[in-house]
Design a protein around this motif. Structure first.
Motif, PDB file in Angstrom:
ATOM      1  N   ASN A  58       0.801  -1.229   0.000  1.00 39.56           N
ATOM      2  CA  ASN A  58       0.000   0.000   0.000  1.00 39.56           C
ATOM      3  C   ASN A  58       0.830   1.274   0.000  1.00 39.56           C
ATOM      4  OD1 ASN A  58      -2.857  -0.851   0.055  1.00 39.56           O
ATOM      5  ND2 ASN A  58      -2.153  -1.985   1.849  1.00 39.56           N
ATOM      6  N   LEU A  59       2.134   1.124  -0.164  1.00 45.66           N
ATOM      7  CA  LEU A  59       3.008   2.300  -0.075  1.00 45.66           C
ATOM      8  C   LEU A  59       2.631   3.384  -1.078  1.00 45.66           C
ATOM      9  CD1 LEU A  59       6.518   0.675   0.505  1.00 45.66           C
ATOM     10  CD2 LEU A  59       5.267   2.161   2.087  1.00 45.66           C
ATOM     11  N   ILE A  60       2.613   4.616  -0.584  1.00 46.21           N
ATOM     12  CA  ILE A  60       2.334   5.785  -1.418  1.00 46.21           C
ATOM     13  C   ILE A  60       3.573   6.691  -1.473  1.00 46.21           C
ATOM     14  CG2 ILE A  60       0.943   7.891  -1.602  1.00 46.21           C
ATOM     15  CD1 ILE A  60      -1.359   6.314  -0.292  1.00 46.21           C
ATOM     16  N   THR A  61       4.217   6.865  -0.308  1.00 45.66           N
ATOM     17  CA  THR A  61       5.403   7.716  -0.223  1.00 45.66           C
ATOM     18  C   THR A  61       6.536   6.963   0.458  1.00 45.66           C
ATOM     19  OG1 THR A  61       4.020   9.680  -0.004  1.00 45.66           O
ATOM     20  CG2 THR A  61       6.310   9.892   0.676  1.00 45.66           C
ATOM     21  N   VAL A  62       7.692   6.935  -0.178  1.00 45.54           N
ATOM     22  CA  VAL A  62       8.879   6.360   0.439  1.00 45.54           C
ATOM     23  C   VAL A  62       9.984   7.401   0.356  1.00 45.54           C
ATOM     24  CG1 VAL A  62      10.651   4.575   0.261  1.00 45.54           C
ATOM     25  CG2 VAL A  62       8.260   3.987  -0.175  1.00 45.54           C
TER      26      VAL A  62
END
Ligand SMILES: *[C@@H]1O[C@H](CO)[C@@H](O)[C@H](O)[C@H]1NC(C)=O
Ligand SMILES: *[C@@H]1O[C@H](CO)[C@@H](O)[C@H](O)[C@H]1NC(C)=O
Ligand SMILES: *[C@@H]1O[C@H](CO)[C@@H](O)[C@H](O)[C@H]1NC(C)=O
Ligand SMILES: *[C@@H]1O[C@H](CO)[C@@H](O)[C@H](O)[C@H]1NC(C)=O
Ligand SMILES: *[C@@H]1O[C@H](CO)[C@@H](O)[C@H](O)[C@H]1NC(C)=O
Ligand SMILES: *[C@@H]1O[C@H](CO)[C@@H](O)[C@H](O)[C@H]1NC(C)=O
Ligand SMILES: *[C@@H]1O[C@H](CO)[C@@H](O)[C@H](O)[C@H]1NC(C)=O
Ligand SMILES: *[C@@H]1O[C@H](CO)[C@@H](O)[C@H](O)[C@H]1NC(C)=O
Ligand SMILES: *[C@@H]1O[C@H](CO)[C@@H](O)[C@H](O)[C@H]1NC(C)=O
Ligand SMILES: *[C@@H]1O[C@H](CO)[C@@H](O)[C@H](O)[C@H]1NC(C)=O
Ligand SMILES: *[C@@H]1O[C@H](CO)[C@@H](O)[C@H](O)[C@H]1NC(C)=O
Length: 462
Positions: free
Chosen positions: A320-324
Motif C-alpha cells: 500500500n506504499l504511497i510515499t517512500v
C-alpha cells in the motif's frame, strides 16, 4: 390559571398572556438571564468582536445569537465562533454556562490565558481554541476535581509555555484527543492519560520544545492511534515499551535527536501503522526485514538519518506504499531486491544521497501513479529504459550525480514523458556527444532542465 399577586394589574396579565402565547407558538422558553450574562461578559472581554454585538443583544433570546446554539431544553449547548476576527481575552464566564458542550473559538486572535474554568468545566466536551494568541501555562487543577466530560482539547497553534501539569489529566478520564502542537511547551511528553483515560486515541505535541527521552508510559496507551511528537528536542532511543501501543496508525518523531537501531522484533507489533515518520534523526543500522509485515503502511519516512545496508526484499510486501523517503542515509546495494511492481499506489520515491548501486530496476516502471522519482547522488549506472515512458504522471525526475550513459537515448525516451516539469540529469553522460538531431520534440511541460556537469560535446539541438 394561577396569578401571582403582583401580576394582577391588567398590564401584567397582558404581558403574561403574551409570554404564554409565545411559548405556545414555539413550545420552548428562551435561554436564561444567567446565560445571557455569561455570554455578554465574554463579549465585554473582547477588544474586537467581529460584529458580534449586532446580534448579541440583551433584549433577544440568546439562542438566536450568532454562533450560539441551544439544546432542546433551550440551554446554551454550543458557542461556535471560529474565524470571526475576535481579539481580546476569553472570559472565564463561559465556564459558568451549565449546559455548554462545545466551545469553538479557533482561528481568531484571542490573547491572554486559557481560563482554568474552561478546561475543568463540568459540561464542556469539545474545547477548540486552536490558532489564537493564547499564552501562559495550563493551570494545575485541584486534585479533588471530579471526573470531567472533556473529550477533545485542541489548544494547538498558540503560544502556550511551561510543562503539562499532571493534575490536569487526573480528572480527564473521558479525554480522546489532545492537540497541543505548535506551542512552546517544555518538559517531557505527558503520559498520565495512558492509564487515566481509557479512550485516549490522539496525541499531537509536534512543534514544541519538549525534551528528554520518550517516556515508557506511552506503552500503556493501548488505544492510541495517533502519536505525533515531531519537531521537538527529544533524545535517546525508542523505548521497547513504545511497541506495546499496538493500536498506533500514525507515528511521527520527525526532527528530534533520537538514535539507535530499529528493532525488527519490536516493529512488527505495530502492524496497524499507516504512516511512520522517523526522518531527521540519528537512527542507524539496517531497515529490518520485518518492515514487510507492516502491510497497511502508506507513508514511510527515514530521510536524513544514518541508516545503512540493503533495502530488504521484504519491503515488497508493503503493497500500500504511497510515499517512500529514504534520502540522505547510507543505504547501499542493488535496488532490484525490492519488487516495485508491488506498489501500484506509489507516487513519491526519494532515494537521494545514498550509495545504491546497479541499474534502475525495471519494476519501478510499473508504478504507474509515480509523480516524483529522485535517485540522484547514488552509484547507479546503465541506460534509461524506454519503459520510463509508461510513467504517465511523472512530473519530477532527478537522476543527477550517478553514472548513467547515452544522453541521446535518455532525451529520446524522456521527450515522451508528457507531464515532466522538472528534469535533473546533470553529472552523468560524462563527455558524451549531444544527440545529432536538429529537433527534439516533446517535453511539452518542461520548466526546469539541468544537464550541467556532464562535459557534453556537440551542439544543443534546436
Ligand atoms: C487579557 O489580555 C491581556 C493582553 O491582551 C493580558 O495582559 C491580560 O493578562 C489578560 N487577562 C486575563 C485575565 O487573561
Ligand atoms: C482541533 O483538533 C481536533 C482533534 O484533533 C480536530 O477535530 C479539530 O478539527 C481541530 N480544529 C481545527 C480548527 O483544526
Ligand atoms: C493539530 O493541530 C494542527 C494545527 O494547529 C494540525 O495541523 C494537526 O493536523 C492537528 N493534529 C491532529 C492529529 O489532528
Ligand atoms: C503555527 O502557528 C502559527 C500561528 O498561529 C501559524 O502561522 C503556523 O502556520 C503554525 N504552524 C504549523 C506547523 O501548524
Ligand atoms: C536540545 O537538547 C540538547 C541537550 O539535550 C541541547 O544541547 C540543545 O541545545 C537542544 N536544542 C534545542 C534546539 O533546544
Ligand atoms: C547525529 O549525531 C551526530 C554525532 O553524534 C551529531 O553531530 C548530530 O548533530 C546528530 N544529528 C541529529 C539530527 O541529532
Ligand atoms: C552511523 O552508523 C554507523 C554504522 O553504520 C555507526 O558506526 C555510527 O556511529 C553512526 N553514527 C551516528 C552519529 O550515530
Ligand atoms: C511476504 O509475505 C508473505 C506472507 O505474508 C511471505 O511468505 C513472503 O516471504 C513475504 N515476502 C517477502 C519478500 O518477504
Ligand atoms: C491503492 O489505492 C486504491 C484506491 O485508493 C485502493 O483501493 C487500494 O486498496 C490501494 N492499495 C493497493 C495495493 O492497490
Ligand atoms: C559506496 O559503495 C561502494 C561500492 O559498494 C563503496 O566502494 C564505497 O565506499 C561506498 N561509499 C560510501 C560513501 O559508503
Ligand atoms: C544510445 O541510444 C541510441 C538511441 O536509443 C542507440 O541507437 C545507441 O545504440 C545507444 N548507444 C549505445 C552505446 O548503447
Amino acid at each position: 390559571m394561577k396569578h401571582s399577586k403582583k401580576e394582577k394589574s391588567p398590564m401584567a396579565s397582558l404581558r403574561l398572556a403574551f409570554v404564554l402565547l409565545i411559548s405556545l407558538v414555539s413550545p420552548t422558553s428562551s435561554c436564561t438571564q444567567q446565560e445571557k450574562i455569561c455570554l455578554l461578559r465574554f463579549l465585554a472581554g473582547l477588544s474586537q468582536d467581529g460584529g458580534l454585538a449586532a446580534s448579541w443583544r440583551d433584549g433577544e433570546d440568546c439562542c438566536e445569537w450568532e454562533g450560539v446554539t441551544c439544546g432542546t431544553d433551550r440551554a446554551v449547548a454550543g458557542v461556535s465562533l471560529a474565524s470571526k476576527s475576535l481579539e481580546g481575552n476569553i472570559s472565564e464566564s463561559l465556564g459558568s454556562l451549565d449546559g455548554l458542550k462545545l466551545l469553538d473559538l479557533s482561528h481568531n486572535s484571542l490573547s491572554g490565558c486559557l481560563p482554568r474554568g474552561l478546561v475543568s468545566s463540568p459540561s464542556i466536551v469539545v474545547l477548540d481554541v486552536s490558532f489564537n494568541r493564547l499564552s501562559g501555562a495550563l493551570h494545575e487543577l485541584p486534585s479533588s476535581t471530579p471526573p470531567r466530560p472533556l473529550q477533545v482539547l485542541n489548544i494547538s497553534s498558540n503560544s502556550f509555555t511551561g510543562m503539562f501539569p499532571s493534575t490536569i489529566w487526573e480528572s480527564m478520564e473521558n479525554l480522546i484527543a489532545l492537540n497541543g502542537s505548535n506551542n512552546s511547551f517544555t518538559g517531557q511528553i505527558p503520559t498520565h492519560f495512558c492509564n487515566g483515560s481509557p479512550s485516549f486515541a490522539v496525541l499531537d505535541l509536534s512543534y514544541n520544545k519538549l525534551r528528554g527521552s520518550i517516556p515508557r508510559g506511552l506503552g500503556d496507551c493501548s488505544v492510541l492511534r495517533v502519536l505525533n511528537a515531531g519537531y521537538n528536542n527529544l533524545s535517546g532511543t525508542l523505548p521497547d515499551e513504545l511497541f506495546r501501543a499496538t493500536s498506533l496508525e500514525h507515528l511521527s518523531f520527525r526532527n528530534n535527536e533520537l538514535h539507535g537501531v530499529l528493532d525488527g522484533a519490536h516493529i512488527i507489533n505495530l502492524g496497524n501503522l499507516v504512516t511512520l515518520n522517523l526522518g531527521r534523526n540519528n537512527f542507524s543500522g539496517k531497515l529490518p526485514d520485518s518492515i514487510g509485515q507492516l502491510k497497511r503502511m502508506e507513508e514511510l519516512y527515514f530521510d536524513r538519518n544514518n541508516m545503512s545496508g540493503d533495502l530488504p526484499s521484504a519491503l515488497s510486501n508493503c503493497t500500500n506504499l504511497i510515499t517512500v523517503d529514504f534520502k540522505s542515509n547510507k543505504f547501499s546495494g542493488e535496488l532490484n531486491k525490492v519488487d516495485f511492481s508491488n506498489f501500484p499506489n506509489l507516487t513519491t520515491l526519494d532515494l537521494l544521497y545514498n550509495n545504491f548501486t546497479g541499474t534502475i530496476p525495471e519494476s519501478i516502471y510499473s508504478c504507474s501513479k509515480l509523480i516524483a522519482l529522485r535517485l540522484s547522488a547514488n552509484n547507479l549506472h546503465g541506460q534509461l529504459s524506454p519503459k520510463i515512458g509508461d510513467l504517465k504522471h511523472l512530473a519530477f525526475l532527478s537522476l543527477a550525480f550517478n553514472s548513467f550513459v547515452n544522453i541521446t537515448n535518455a532525451l529520446h525516451i524522456l521527450q515522451n514523458c508528457r507531464q515532466l516539469t522538472i528534469l535533473l540529469i546533470g553529472d552523468n553522460f560524462m563527455a558524451e556527444l549531444m544527440p545529432e538531431d536538429d529537433i527534439i520534440d516533446g517535453f511539452q511541460n518542461l520548466q526546469v532542465l539541468d544537464i550541467g556537469g556532464c562535459q557534453l560535446l556537440g551542439n544543443m539541438p534546436f
